[in-house]
Design an enzyme around this catalytic site. Structure first.
Site, PDB file in Angstrom:
ATOM      1  N   SER A  65       0.853  -1.192   0.000  1.00 43.87           N
ATOM      2  CA  SER A  65       0.000   0.000   0.000  1.00 43.87           C
ATOM      3  C   SER A  65       0.881   1.233   0.000  1.00 43.87           C
ATOM      4  O   SER A  65       2.070   1.168   0.338  1.00 43.87           O
ATOM      5  CB  SER A  65      -0.866  -0.008   1.264  1.00 43.87           C
ATOM      6  OG  SER A  65      -1.526   1.228   1.466  1.00 43.87           O
ATOM      7  N   TYR A  68      -2.703  -1.559  10.100  1.00 38.43           N
ATOM      8  CA  TYR A  68      -2.667  -1.709   8.643  1.00 38.43           C
ATOM      9  C   TYR A  68      -1.318  -1.263   8.081  1.00 38.43           C
ATOM     10  O   TYR A  68      -0.676  -1.989   7.316  1.00 38.43           O
ATOM     11  CB  TYR A  68      -3.792  -0.883   8.017  1.00 38.43           C
ATOM     12  CG  TYR A  68      -3.821  -0.910   6.511  1.00 38.43           C
ATOM     13  CD1 TYR A  68      -4.349  -1.995   5.832  1.00 38.43           C
ATOM     14  CD2 TYR A  68      -3.339   0.169   5.772  1.00 38.43           C
ATOM     15  CE1 TYR A  68      -4.393  -2.014   4.444  1.00 38.43           C
ATOM     16  CE2 TYR A  68      -3.374   0.156   4.391  1.00 38.43           C
ATOM     17  CZ  TYR A  68      -3.902  -0.934   3.726  1.00 38.43           C
ATOM     18  OH  TYR A  68      -3.925  -0.948   2.348  1.00 38.43           O
TER      19      TYR A  68
END
Length: 254
Positions: A139, A152
């Site tokens: 990401s 995350y």
């Protein structure tokens, strides 16, 4: 660059969003595809949509037994696994001090341990077949510190590091390992929290918009293909320039 003729690709989290678009792009490029997900109905429907070169298999990425069954299924149906896309994951949005240890461990187990188990599962077969390509989906939050992403973001940095370790260890086995780092991307999941398509809807990026799942999929399929035969250990940001730095608006002549 999207030619995957005679290759078989297993895609986790493949039933929806970016994973489903990777499956469509890979099949269009000539690949056999195994869509792996917990979402049985969505995965089965996608496999039907894609036709004879697609199959669905139920997969909980935190389960070693599920991974082994999925790999054996791919071998039985298509003869082996040439490419693995570790796409399954969950996102979070809360301050570090508010996140529970239990939730942090859950995200770690799915987003990072699941990637590790997947790599560990497919490596022996890839070695036996003379090589392969593993694409781990990290990401933009794995390239920069991003608020409200403690679990995350930590896992996505971990995926980035695990990718580089894999690339170093597996290079002589002709197994390439790369990471893709999507920025904000329009999918059914992000649409639910108000993300919109179109120019000007995401001014945080130099390009001023969110990405489309097809744009992320094209980058992933490139790394799976022989066009990327000398690319390993790379971090490919597909984020509209988001991670290059703060966006500064200016007017010519001022």
């Amino acid at each position: 660059m999207n030619d995957l003729s005679n290759k078989t690709v297993l895609i986790t989290g493949g039933a929806r969003g970016i994973g489903a678009e990777v499956a469509r792009t890979a099949v269009a490029g000539g690949a056999n595809v195994v869509v792996a997900d917990l979402l049985d109905a969505d995965g089965q429907e996608l496999a039907r949509e894609l036709g004879d070169r697609a199959r669905f298999v139920h997969l909980d990425v935190t389960s070693e037994d599920d991974w082994q069954r999925a790999a054996e299924f791919a071998v039985a149906e298509f003869g082996g696994i040439d490419g693995l896309v570790n796409n399954a994951g969950i996102s979070t949005g809360q301050p570090l001090e508010s996140e529970t240890v239990e939730h942090f461990r859950q995200v770690l187990d799915i987003n990072l341990t699941g990637v590790f188990i997947g790599m560990k599962t497919v490596i022996p077969g890839m070695k036996e077949n003379g090589g392969g390509s593993i694409v781990n989906i990290s990401s933009a939050a794995g390239l920069m510190g991003l608020a409200m992403t403690s679990s995350y973001g930590a896992t996505k940095w971990g995926v980035r590091g695990l990718t580089k370790i894999g690339a170093v260890e597996l290079g002589t086995s002709r197994i390439r390992v790369n990471s893709v780092h999507p920025g904000m991307t329009y999918t059914p999941m992000t649409a639910q929290v108000g993300i919109q398509q179109g120019e000007g809807n995401y001014p945080n990026t130099p390009m001023g918009r969110v990405g489309e799942a097809s744009e992320i999929a094209d980058a992933i399929v490139y790394l799976l293909s022989d066009a990327a035969s000398y690319v390993t250990g790379a971090e490919l940001a597909v984020d509209g320039g988001w991670t290059t730095g703060p966006t500064v608006k200016y007017v010519m002549g001022q």
